[in-house]
Write a protein that holds these residues in place. Structure first.
Motif, mmCIF file in Angstrom:
data_model
loop_
_atom_site.group_PDB
_atom_site.id
_atom_site.type_symbol
_atom_site.label_atom_id
_atom_site.label_comp_id
_atom_site.label_asym_id
_atom_site.label_seq_id
_atom_site.Cartn_x
_atom_site.Cartn_y
_atom_site.Cartn_z
ATOM 1 N N ALA A 115 0.825 -1.210 0.000
ATOM 2 C CA ALA A 115 0.000 0.000 0.000
ATOM 3 C C ALA A 115 0.861 1.262 0.000
ATOM 4 N N GLY A 116 1.940 1.251 0.791
ATOM 5 C CA GLY A 116 2.827 2.410 0.813
ATOM 6 C C GLY A 116 3.457 2.679 -0.548
ATOM 7 N N LEU A 117 3.878 1.608 -1.212
ATOM 8 C CA LEU A 117 4.475 1.764 -2.539
ATOM 9 C C LEU A 117 3.440 2.211 -3.567
ATOM 10 N N CYS A 118 2.194 1.775 -3.395
ATOM 11 C CA CYS A 118 1.127 2.220 -4.298
ATOM 12 C C CYS A 118 0.968 3.739 -4.253
ATOM 13 N N ALA A 119 1.144 4.304 -3.073
ATOM 14 C CA ALA A 119 0.967 5.749 -2.919
ATOM 15 C C ALA A 119 1.958 6.547 -3.754
ATOM 16 N N VAL A 120 3.101 5.940 -4.054
ATOM 17 C CA VAL A 120 4.118 6.671 -4.827
ATOM 18 C C VAL A 120 4.336 6.086 -6.219
ATOM 19 N N ASN A 121 3.879 4.866 -6.456
ATOM 20 C CA ASN A 121 4.187 4.203 -7.726
ATOM 21 C C ASN A 121 3.011 4.006 -8.663
ATOM 22 N N MET A 122 1.791 4.056 -8.160
ATOM 23 C CA MET A 122 0.638 3.789 -9.022
ATOM 24 C C MET A 122 0.509 4.827 -10.125
ATOM 25 N N THR A 123 0.186 4.360 -11.330
ATOM 26 C CA THR A 123 -0.045 5.263 -12.448
ATOM 27 C C THR A 123 -1.449 5.859 -12.337
ATOM 28 N N PRO A 124 -1.734 6.943 -13.046
ATOM 29 C CA PRO A 124 -3.098 7.505 -13.028
ATOM 30 C C PRO A 124 -4.153 6.477 -13.418
ATOM 31 N N ALA A 125 -3.854 5.636 -14.403
ATOM 32 C CA ALA A 125 -4.817 4.619 -14.829
ATOM 33 C C ALA A 125 -5.057 3.602 -13.711
ATOM 34 N N LEU A 130 -8.439 1.486 -9.230
ATOM 35 C CA LEU A 130 -8.633 1.244 -7.798
ATOM 36 C C LEU A 130 -9.895 1.944 -7.307
ATOM 37 N N GLU A 131 -10.103 3.182 -7.746
ATOM 38 C CA GLU A 131 -11.302 3.922 -7.353
ATOM 39 C C GLU A 131 -12.567 3.224 -7.844
ATOM 40 N N THR A 132 -12.513 2.660 -9.047
ATOM 41 C CA THR A 132 -13.675 1.955 -9.603
ATOM 42 C C THR A 132 -14.020 0.737 -8.750
ATOM 43 N N ILE A 133 -13.000 -0.052 -8.404
ATOM 44 C CA ILE A 133 -13.231 -1.225 -7.562
ATOM 45 C C ILE A 133 -13.789 -0.802 -6.206
ATOM 46 N N HIS A 134 -13.236 0.261 -5.648
ATOM 47 C CA HIS A 134 -13.671 0.750 -4.341
ATOM 48 C C HIS A 134 -15.139 1.182 -4.394
ATOM 49 N N ALA A 135 -15.538 1.820 -5.491
ATOM 50 C CA ALA A 135 -16.932 2.235 -5.646
ATOM 51 C C ALA A 135 -17.853 1.021 -5.774
ATOM 52 N N GLU A 136 -17.396 -0.004 -6.473
ATOM 53 C CA GLU A 136 -18.196 -1.231 -6.599
ATOM 54 C C GLU A 136 -18.350 -1.907 -5.236
ATOM 55 N N LEU A 137 -17.294 -1.879 -4.438
ATOM 56 C CA LEU A 137 -17.368 -2.460 -3.089
ATOM 57 C C LEU A 137 -18.367 -1.683 -2.223
ATOM 58 N N ALA A 138 -18.431 -0.372 -2.420
ATOM 59 C CA ALA A 138 -19.396 0.435 -1.670
ATOM 60 C C ALA A 138 -20.819 -0.004 -1.994
ATOM 61 N N ASP A 139 -21.086 -0.253 -3.287
ATOM 62 C CA ASP A 139 -22.418 -0.693 -3.707
ATOM 63 C C ASP A 139 -22.752 -2.059 -3.113
ATOM 64 N N LEU A 140 -21.786 -2.972 -3.131
ATOM 65 C CA LEU A 140 -22.011 -4.308 -2.578
ATOM 66 C C LEU A 140 -22.234 -4.243 -1.061
ATOM 67 N N THR A 141 -21.551 -3.313 -0.411
ATOM 68 C CA THR A 141 -21.731 -3.129 1.032
ATOM 69 C C THR A 141 -23.153 -2.668 1.334
ATOM 70 N N ARG A 142 -23.640 -1.706 0.547
ATOM 71 C CA ARG A 142 -25.004 -1.202 0.744
ATOM 72 C C ARG A 142 -26.034 -2.305 0.541
ATOM 73 N N ARG A 143 -25.767 -3.210 -0.400
ATOM 74 C CA ARG A 143 -26.707 -4.295 -0.695
ATOM 75 C C ARG A 143 -26.523 -5.482 0.236
ATOM 76 N N GLY A 144 -25.428 -5.477 1.010
ATOM 77 C CA GLY A 144 -25.161 -6.604 1.905
ATOM 78 C C GLY A 144 -24.837 -7.879 1.167
ATOM 79 N N ASP A 145 -24.231 -7.750 -0.021
ATOM 80 C CA ASP A 145 -23.903 -8.907 -0.864
ATOM 81 C C ASP A 145 -22.539 -9.461 -0.452
ATOM 82 N N GLU A 146 -22.544 -10.330 0.559
ATOM 83 C CA GLU A 146 -21.293 -10.858 1.110
ATOM 84 C C GLU A 146 -20.503 -11.667 0.088
ATOM 85 N N GLY A 147 -21.192 -12.492 -0.705
ATOM 86 C CA GLY A 147 -20.501 -13.339 -1.663
ATOM 87 C C GLY A 147 -19.736 -12.555 -2.702
#
Length: 238
Positions: A115-125, A130-147
């Motif tokens: 995670a520390g290296l991601c903060a300095v090495n991740m490309t814009p893409a 990562l933001e897209t996956i994080h947003a999808e996880l937010a939706d799954l959390t709201r729906r309570g879709d554990e699987g």
């Protein structure tokens, strides 16, 4: 504290056949699905420590052929859940609490470094992905879709390993994660864990997007150690 329930008596109720779930991202293979099913049964205490895992019996129990059984048992041996024995049936192992804690400590440091290296090495893409996956996880959390959350959660972490841009670190982290995967999955069976997991991810993602290497590492370290605590709480209930 015991990690597994005491040996249980066999009942006439059949074990559900392995069925492929529609995963978020790549499809789940039959071997992966079987490995996770057996791992869940071990962690839940349905397969007690010391139980012999005969390939024919396992294939019949889960409604699959012997080939995926052989592959699944090999993978489970790498995780420490199964004890492989040359020319004999594998056994359900019983990793000690001390060993599991040691493994989680190592996992926390490896993922913190990623995670520390991601903060300095991740490309814009990569950051956008990562933001897209994080947003999808937010939706799954709201729906309570554990699987689906469990599947996408793995992708979230794998994205961070790749984002470190350190192939050797990625290799070590993936290998350690494979050993701990069944125990990490069990965390989501504790009440409210889905929402707390997302909140912990959010702190990691926020630090990475800010380029804060130290905070990203600390947030991830705290997240993995919390996963360990969640598993131990779950283990007390099975």
């Amino acid at each position: 504290m015991t990690l597994f329930a005491p040996p249980i008596l066999k009942t006439s109720a059949p074990t559900p056949r392995v069925r492929k779930r529609r995963a978020v991202g790549r499809p789940v293979t039959r071997t992966e699905e079987l490995r996770l099913q057996i791992a869940d049964d071990i962690v839940r205490g349905r397969l007690a420590p010391g139980t012999a895992l005969e390939e024919v019996d396992i294939a019949k129990r889960y409604g699959v052929s012997r080939t995926p059984v052989r592959e699944a048992l090999r993978d489970l041996a790498a995780s420490g859940l199964v004890e492989a024995r040359p020319h004999r049936s594998a056994l359900v192992a019983q990793p000690s609490l001390e060993r599991l804690r040691g493994m989680f400590d190592v996992m926390a440091e490896l993922e913190a470094l990623c995670a520390g290296l991601c903060a300095v090495n991740m490309t814009p893409a990569e950051r956008a992905g990562l933001e897209t996956i994080h947003a999808e996880l937010a939706d799954l959390t709201r729906r309570g879709d554990e699987g689906s959350y469990t599947v996408l959660n793995e992708r979230f972490h794998t994205t961070l390993y790749a984002g470190s841009h350190n192939d050797y670190l990625t290799e070590l982290t993936l290998a350690t994660r494979a050993r701990l995967q069944p125990f990490r999955r069990a965390q989501f069976r504790t009440l409210g864990r889905l929402a707390r997991s997302y909140e912990e991810h959010d702190r990691v993602v926020t630090a990475i997007l800010r380029g804060d290497k130290a905070e990203a590492a600390q947030a991830m370290r705290s997240h993995i150690l919390t996963v360990e605590d969640a598993y131990e709480r779950y283990a007390e209930t099975v």
